[in-house]
Each structure stands twice: as C-alpha cells, then as structure tokens.
Design an enzyme around this catalytic site. Structure first.
Site, PDB file in Angstrom:
ATOM      1  N   GLU A   1       4.591   2.089  -2.556  1.00  0.00           N
ATOM      2  CA  GLU A   1       4.244   0.947  -3.398  1.00  0.00           C
ATOM      3  C   GLU A   1       5.277  -0.144  -3.139  1.00  0.00           C
ATOM      4  OE1 GLU A   1       3.962  -0.875  -7.846  1.00  0.00           O
ATOM      5  OE2 GLU A   1       5.550   0.465  -7.204  1.00  0.00           O
TER       6      GLU A   1
ATOM      7  N   ASP B   1       7.075   5.018  -6.271  1.00  0.00           N
ATOM      8  CA  ASP B   1       7.063   3.826  -7.116  1.00  0.00           C
ATOM      9  C   ASP B   1       8.224   2.904  -6.785  1.00  0.00           C
ATOM     10  OD1 ASP B   1       6.084   2.479  -9.650  1.00  0.00           O
ATOM     11  OD2 ASP B   1       8.161   2.895 -10.214  1.00  0.00           O
TER      12      ASP B   1
END
Length: 537
Positions: free
Chosen positions: A244, A202
């Site tokens: 990401e 993330d």
C-alpha cells in the site's frame, strides 16, 4: 503456463472488514465465525483470495490499524482458534487469505509504548521515535490534515515529543532499531505459521525518517522490505507481499525491486483516472495513466480497485483535478475527507446501474489483479454522517431483515443504512442472489468469464487506434488467445470501426452486447451508452 507460486497473477481479491461482515454470536460486532458462515457466498461470487482488515486487539480508534497486540485476535472477533478455523475453511475451498501487516505504527495502548513512556531506560523507549522539540523532519507532510496539526505530539509522562505520521494515538515505530526490524519478522512468521497466504502491508512509505527529506519512500524502507521478502522466500515461498504505497506508477515500480521486494502493489492513480474518465466520458485519462504505467516482470503484478475502506484519495490529482473531482463526485462538504472523498462506489456513480457495471468492466479488463470492496458487488450505499471513514464501513446487508441480517443484536457497532435507495429492503444479498439480472449476478458472471481467459491476467495490453474519444477499445492477448474489449464511457450510443486481425475472423461474444457489421478485415460496432463488450477472436 504460470506455476502455483504465481497464483496472485490470476487472483480476484475481496476486501473484507470482519467487524462489518457477519455477527455470528449476537454481540453486535462481525466476527471470524461470521466470515466462515459466508465463505460459500464468496465462493459463489467467484473471488479466490480474501483480504482481511486488521483483526488484532485494538482500541479501534482507527478500526484496528491501531494495534495493541500483534500476536492475538480482538475478543469481539473471536480467538486464535477461530482464526485457524477460518484459514482452514478458506483453504478447503481452494481459496486463499491475506491479512494486514501494519509495520509503521502501533496503538498508544500497546505495552511497548506504555513501557517506553514510563521509563527512558526501558528497551522499548527506542522502539519509537522521540525528540526534545517538534522541529525535526519539518519537510514531512501531515497526512490527516482534517484532524492533526503536527506529526509530533508531546507526551507528558515521557517528557518528550513522539513522532506519528497518522493519528496521534498511533505512534510510529523506530525502524532504525534492529530489534524493531526483528520483531516485525517474528510477527510475520507467527501469522504465516497460522497459514495466511501473505500480507497487504499498510503505510509502506513511512517506515524511516531522515532529516532533509519528506520521510517517504526512502532507500532504507526498500532495504527492509527486501529483507522481509527474502525471509518469506526462504521459509514461505508461495506467500505474497502486497504494497500500500500511493504514488505515480513509475515511482511505485521501485517497490517491486528486481522481483525481490513486493509481489504486488496497488495502482492508486489508475483508480483515480477511471473516475475521471467516467465523468469526462473520455478515454484520454486512461490512455495517459496507462502510458505512464511500466511493464512488470513475470513475477510481479499491479493490484487494481475501484474503492476500499479509506477515502477515495485525490493525493495524486493536480489541484485543478482535485477541485473538479470534489465538485463532481463530492458536492457536499461531508462527502470529503483529508485529500479525498468518503463515498462508496454506487453513490459515487449516482446509483446508475449501467455506470456501475461499466466501472466493473474497466476493473476486470484493464491490466492487474482486481480487488472488490465488500458490499460493492450488491451496490451498497454509504452514510456520510458517520465520523471519519466509518461511512463506508457499515454492516453488510444480507437480507431484508432487522440489521440487514448482519446481527441479531439490538445495538450493532454501527447503524445499518436506512436511506430510501440503499436500505436492506432495497439492497441485499438474498434478493440479488435470486435475481439473475441483479448486479451481484452480473459481477459474478464477469468474474467467471475473466477467470476462464488467461489473457486478462497474463496477457499483453494494446490500445486499438480508434478516433472515437468516448470508447476505450483495447486488445488483451496471451499466447494464442486474443480478446477485444470495448468500454463506452459515454451516455450516448456510439459507433466505432476496427481492423480485424485476420480476414473473415468472426468474434465470439463473451460478455455484454454485440451489434456489428463486418467486411473482410473491417468491423463496424454499435455500442449502447455506458455499454461494454468482451469478445474473443
């Protein structure tokens, strides 16, 4: 032939929010036991890798991305034993499972941050980024423009400002501290030892801060990710890292390194340009973004998607395109969030079944490994009146029953959709599983066909020179296998002429409808509005 360590090249991913999926114990929250109950469904759908959103203990101010303990499971979701049981059950079905690894920040409830606040001499003080003023790193943009005015927040107890790129309840970790770097390797090891097949990492771009920069995509970030990759290659060589990082493909390519950083990266601009192409009924947006997409090495792969758990980001759009996208896809202010759109796939496409299928056809045939967001395979809707991004994170609709069969609780964590178009009485798994013509069974068939043809996951991509601007026509070829794909972005029936690779070469229809006439090496194809056709030569 690809070896087993490159399994992700052939994967079809399924993003699954545990809290929203299935409540097995009646407490109103989805849980790991509920996911286990539904693994047969996922196997029937044909996906072969599940991506779990965070399941860590958390205040859930950001649906688990605000982590309070990296080494455990949120009690609403179950226990570590439940997690082990899920991993085992996934692997027994020949599937894989990845989880979110949140490196950039913790919750402000995390014991590290609480210790850091209380005592400037605590070893945890240097786990976070502090400053006496809020004037440092001024070139860094504010990401959550709707709710945050600064990347710095004053902490009364600490007597200093702390740095955060997201919500103020998510202080950023200090990756200049070697102890933080080692701590994250220990966390990765913990979950890899439990059997996960890798991580979706993330908020990758924001790990380090440097004065005079925008504090994104810095060389130090790449150096640390190479360190994590080397650790995994040494101890867990068949596990993956999925990045990401939102950016233009030529910039995101840097996250692959020389095959020694990330195995995969999300292709955010391709997602955006699929929506632009669908609405403009023109293939040129797709041609433009694919022209900007670099070819990858054999051990790296783009990860493609139509929607996910966040807003549909317009970060990579020009200001003109952003305003146009908001006007066309999010005409009501409640549909917009930050620099994006908080809507699910079906409402974005006006619940038009043909357009939804066409979008999936693009997803499954363009280069990359596709990811489905839970519920999109049955055409679930959204609830724009829920706060933040919660409108696209509502309970999965399993049947025409109270709470959509998600939970027996009288108070589920979020309301089940009750709109006329999208309520469980109209949209649910059970009804669609029994209907051979349903969206679910169409998507299942697409996945099945895709999995049978390596050209989709390993093949070259070549545009067919065709003058009709509304039809995206391309070849996917791998070794002796040659596939021709047509996606009609127009609402009108269209006609195209194609040169055949060989004389009198007759196509085999794989999916869609085929209406054509051929003459030696030429082929004239008629394709219905929003139609698609996959064929093999």
């Amino acid at each position: 032939m690809p070896d087993n360590s490159l399994w992700y090249k052939d994967a079809v991913f399924y993003e699954l929010y545990v809290r929203a999926y299935r409540d097995s114990n009646g407490n109103g929250h989805g849980d790991l036991g509920g996911v286990i109950e539904k693994l047969d469904y996922l196997q029937t759908l044909g996906v072969n890798c599940i991506w779990l959103l965070p399941t860590y203990p958390s205040p859930l101010k950001d649906d688990g991305y605000d982590i309070a303990d990296y080494y455990n499971i949120h009690p609403d979701y179950g226990t570590l034993d439940d997690f082990k049981a899920l991993v085992d059950a996934v692997h027994k079905r020949g599937m894989r499972i990845i989880t979110d690894l949140v490196l950039n920040h913790t919750s402000d409830r995390h014991p590290w941050f609480q210790a850091a606040r209380k005592n400037p001499e605590s070893p945890y003080r240097d786990y976070y980024v502090w400053n006496d003023t809020d004037e440092k790193y001024q070139q860094a943009r504010i990401i959550f423009l709707d709710v945050e005015e600064s990347n710095w927040t004053w902490d009364e107890k600490a007597g200093q400002y702390y740095w955060h790129r997201f919500y103020k309840s998510q202080p950023d970790l200090n990756f200049d501290n070697p102890k933080v770097q080692e701590e994250m390797l220990s966390i990765a090891k913990f979950w890899l030892d439990l059997g996960v097949d890798g991580f979706r990492v993330d908020a990758v771009p924001y790990l380090f801060e440097r004065e005079g920069t925008n504090c994104e995509n810095l060389p130090e970030t790449h150096a640390y990710m190479k360190k994590l990759r080397a650790f995994m290659e040494q101890h867990y060589p068949d596990r993956i890292l999925l990045s990401e990082a939102n950016g233009w493909p030529e910039d995101i390519q840097t996250y692959f390194g020389n095959g020694d950083e990330f195995h995969m990266a999300f292709h955010f601009p391709l997602m955006l340009h699929m929506y632009i192409a669908l609405h403009k009924q023109s293939k040129s947006p797709l041609e433009n973004i694919i022209a900007r997409t670099p070819a990858l090495s054999n051990n790296t792969q783009w990860c493609t998607f139509l929607r996910n758990h966040d807003e549909l980001t317009l970060e990579m759009a020009t200001e003109e395109d952003r305003q146009w996208m908001w006007q066309e896809y999010a005409p009501e202010p409640r549909m917009r969030q930050n620099l994006g759109i908080r809507r699910r796939l079906a409402p974005l496409l006006n619940n038009n079944r043909q357009k939804i299928e066409l979008a999936f056809s693009l997803l499954f045939t363009l280069p990359g490994s596709p990811t489905l967001y839970y519920g999109d395979e049955i055409g679930m809707g959204d609830n724009i009146w829920l706060p933040d991004r919660n409108g696209v994170r509502t309970p999965m609709q399993w049947e025409d029953a109270p709470n959509g069969g998600f939970s027996k609780s009288n108070s589920p964590y979020a309301p089940v959709l009750d709109s006329e178009k999208y309520a469980p009485s109209r949209v649910n798994v059970t009804a669609q599983s029994d209907d051979p013509e349903s969206l679910f069974n169409t998507i299942r068939q697409m996945i099945a066909v895709r999995s049978q043809h390596k050209a989709f996951s390993w093949g070259d991509f070549t545009w067919v020179e065709e003058r009709n601007p509304a039809v995206a026509v391309f070849w996917r070829q791998n070794e002796a296998e040659r596939l021709l794909i047509l996606n009609n972005l127009s609402s009108n029936r269209e006609s195209i002429k194609i040169k055949l690779p060989e004389e009198n070469n007759k196509p085999q229809l794989l999916l869609g409808k085929l209406d054509y006439k051929s003459n030696k090496q030429k082929m004239v194809i008629e394709i219905e509005g929003y139609g698609y056709c996959w064929m093999k030569f």
